[in-house]
Design a protein around this motif. Structure first.
Motif, PDB file in Angstrom:
ATOM      1  N   VAL A  55     -32.492  -0.284 -33.321  1.00 55.31           N
ATOM      2  CA  VAL A  55     -33.780  -0.955 -33.558  1.00 55.31           C
ATOM      3  C   VAL A  55     -33.551  -2.442 -33.844  1.00 55.31           C
ATOM      4  N   LEU A  56     -32.558  -2.745 -34.670  1.00 57.85           N
ATOM      5  CA  LEU A  56     -32.249  -4.141 -35.000  1.00 57.85           C
ATOM      6  C   LEU A  56     -31.878  -4.926 -33.736  1.00 57.85           C
ATOM      7  N   ARG A  94     -35.259  -4.986 -31.359  1.00 58.19           N
ATOM      8  CA  ARG A  94     -36.472  -5.646 -31.837  1.00 58.19           C
ATOM      9  C   ARG A  94     -36.195  -7.039 -32.381  1.00 58.19           C
ATOM     10  N   GLY A 135     -39.669  -0.878 -35.032  1.00 60.31           N
ATOM     11  CA  GLY A 135     -39.373  -1.823 -36.096  1.00 60.31           C
ATOM     12  C   GLY A 135     -40.462  -1.904 -37.143  1.00 60.31           C
ATOM     13  N   SER A 172     -43.298  -4.803 -41.059  1.00 61.43           N
ATOM     14  CA  SER A 172     -42.244  -4.655 -40.062  1.00 61.43           C
ATOM     15  C   SER A 172     -40.927  -5.149 -40.642  1.00 61.43           C
TER      16      SER A 172
END
Ligand code: TYD
Ligand code: MG
Length: 456
Positions: free
Chosen positions: A342-343, A346, A402, A447
């Motif tokens: 995800v890091l 996003r 995110g 988020s």
């Protein structure tokens, strides 16, 4: 079937699943190579239980006529244990205490015996594992014992029932169920059928003589001894004693409780003089926390009904091999992989060629997704080598796009942070609206970008 005819049954040693034929994998618990053959005298055991039913004819009673008011509980004198039991020992109840060998089951129960005998309650501690001398040596470490505590080395259940009756004890401890056997069965002590029969006998004894019985059950990884899961469904209360062998704290978890809520937990520390209670686990988990170092974030997990602050540590470094390593101790490694993806996606963060190690300090194991946001911030903090201010607590679940999603019991978590002197909480925005907490700054985020703007 002729009376007393022996049949062969295959039992799963892990969950007690029964089958007429051998199978490589147990259909019940999906464990491999756990089925073993046991000879069972079907007729005899079946016959006795039907006789027990027919002994006296019970008549139905209206539910409104049953009084529960005089249900008194015996306090064990150990607050953390009382909490897990739901307020103390219920007379005539059967409690299973399971755990790995060496975790401290015998120690805990001996301490319970000590507390109870100090109140003048007659207690009988029956051991099939250790000699009287060994028990006495352990008792000497714990503290002085009272004459109301009686010890007995015995493995024959018929004798045990007789001795419990004669001693007039109101609490009896059986250490451990895997060493006990009943004369009624041919099977070896520790086999599934013996362990079940033994539990049934103890259950009957508990109810008939109104004795509260504690059973110790070892969790066995392999071998030919039946594990405590085999008898979980038969007893009133199931407690598991867990902990890291290398850390000194122990967690007692309620898994089943016919007289109270489950999911409660008690925290203990193993010391030289036995187990001591840890009434404030958060303080304990955070003790020795490094100040101002990157990659460390404090989060709040809920264990049962209880909030616990934990420190999440991350170490991110460039990988030396083609394939980066991801490892997490105390939380789910797959979840770590997901959060790193995800890091990368996003936030466009180039961490794909970095190793990442995540650790929950103190050896706690947390499955909750509520610590996601703290894991993410710890990883970013280590990656950027920037410390997160140490007066901040972070929690929230992170979704695949995110987003930071709401978690349960947000107020309880924030209140715990406030109690331990933290100044700020970073939490899901959707949780903030219905919270009423004054002494601590609540920063709602929607988020992971927003959360990162706020701290790292
Ligand atoms: P024990 O209660 O015998 O474990 P179990 O019955 O679950 O198998 O506890 C064993 C461990 O606890 C043993 O390694 C020694 C340690 N211990 C202490 O550290 N302090 C103590 O006061 C006692 C009695 C035991
Ligand atoms: Mg023991």
């Amino acid at each position: 079937m002729a009376k007393g005819k022996m049949t062969s049954i295959f039992f799963c040693q892990s969950c007690g699943y029964e089958s007429a034929k051998w199978m490589g994998q147990c259909p019940g618990c999906k464990a491999w190579n756990t089925m073993v053959e046991e000879k069972v005298d079907r007729k005899v055991s079946g016959h006795r239980s039907s006789k027990a039913l027919g002994e006296e004819l019970h008549t139905p009673v209206s539910i409104s006529d049953i009084s529960t008011e005089d249900e008194e509980r015996i306090s064990t004198g150990i607050g953390e244990l009382d909490r897990v039991l739901g307020g103390g020992i219920v007379p005539g109840s059967l409690t299973l205490v399971g755990g790995d060998p060496g975790i401290g089951k015998s120690t805990l129960l001996l301490q319970v015996c000590r507390q109870l005998s100090d109140k003048g309650i007659e207690v009988l501690y029956i051991s099939g594992e250790e000699s009287l001398r060994q028990i006495k040596l352990r008792a000497d470490r714990i503290g002085s014992m009272n004459a109301h505590l009686k010890l007995l080395c015995e493995t024959n259940l018929e004798n045990i029932c007789e001795q419990v009756k004669r001693s007039g004890a109101s609490v009896a401890v059986i250490d451990s169920i895997q060493t006990m056997y009943s004369e009624n069965l041919e099977a070896a002590a520790g086999s599934v059928s013996q362990v079940r029969e033994a539990t049934a006998i103890l259950m009957r004894m508990a109810k008939e003589q109104n004795v509260s019985v504690f059973i110790v059950g070892h969790v066995t990884k392999e071998g030919t001894v039946a594990g405590p899961r085999v008898l979980e469904h038969m007893v009133d209360t199931v407690l598991y004693f867990e902990g890291d062998r290398h850390a000194s704290y122990r967690i007692l978890r309620g898994v089943k409780n016919r007289f109270g809520s489950t999911n409660e937990m008690g925290v203990f520390e193993m010391k030289n003089e036995g187990l001591t209670e840890v009434p404030n686990p958060s303080e304990y988990m955070l003790s020795g926390r490094p100040v101002g170092s990157s990659g460390a974030v404090v989060s709040c997990a809920i264990e049962g009904t209880r909030p616990i602050l934990i420190e999440i540590q991350a170490l991110v470094s460039r990988t030396n091999f083609g394939f980066p390593r991801r490892q997490s101790a105390g939380s789910d490694t797959n979840r770590l992989n997901l959060l790193m993806a995800v890091l990368e996606k996003r936030l466009d963060m180039k961490i794909g060629d970095h190793d990442a190690y995540v650790n929950i300090a103190g050896g706690m194991k947390i499955q909750e997704p509520a610590i996601d946001l703290a894991v993410v911030l710890a990883v970013v903090s280590s990656f950027r080598n920037k410390a997160v201010s140490d007066d901040t607590v972070v929690f929230g679940e992170v979704g695949l796009s995110g987003e930071v999603r709401a978690v349960a019991n947000a107020s309880v978590r924030a209140a715990e942070a406030e109690k331990l002197g933290f100044k700020r909480v970073i939490l899901p925005r959707s949780n903030v609206s219905n919270m009423d907490i004054k002494g601590i700054e609540l920063i709602g985020v929607g988020s992971i970008e927003e959360a990162l703007d706020k701290i790292v």
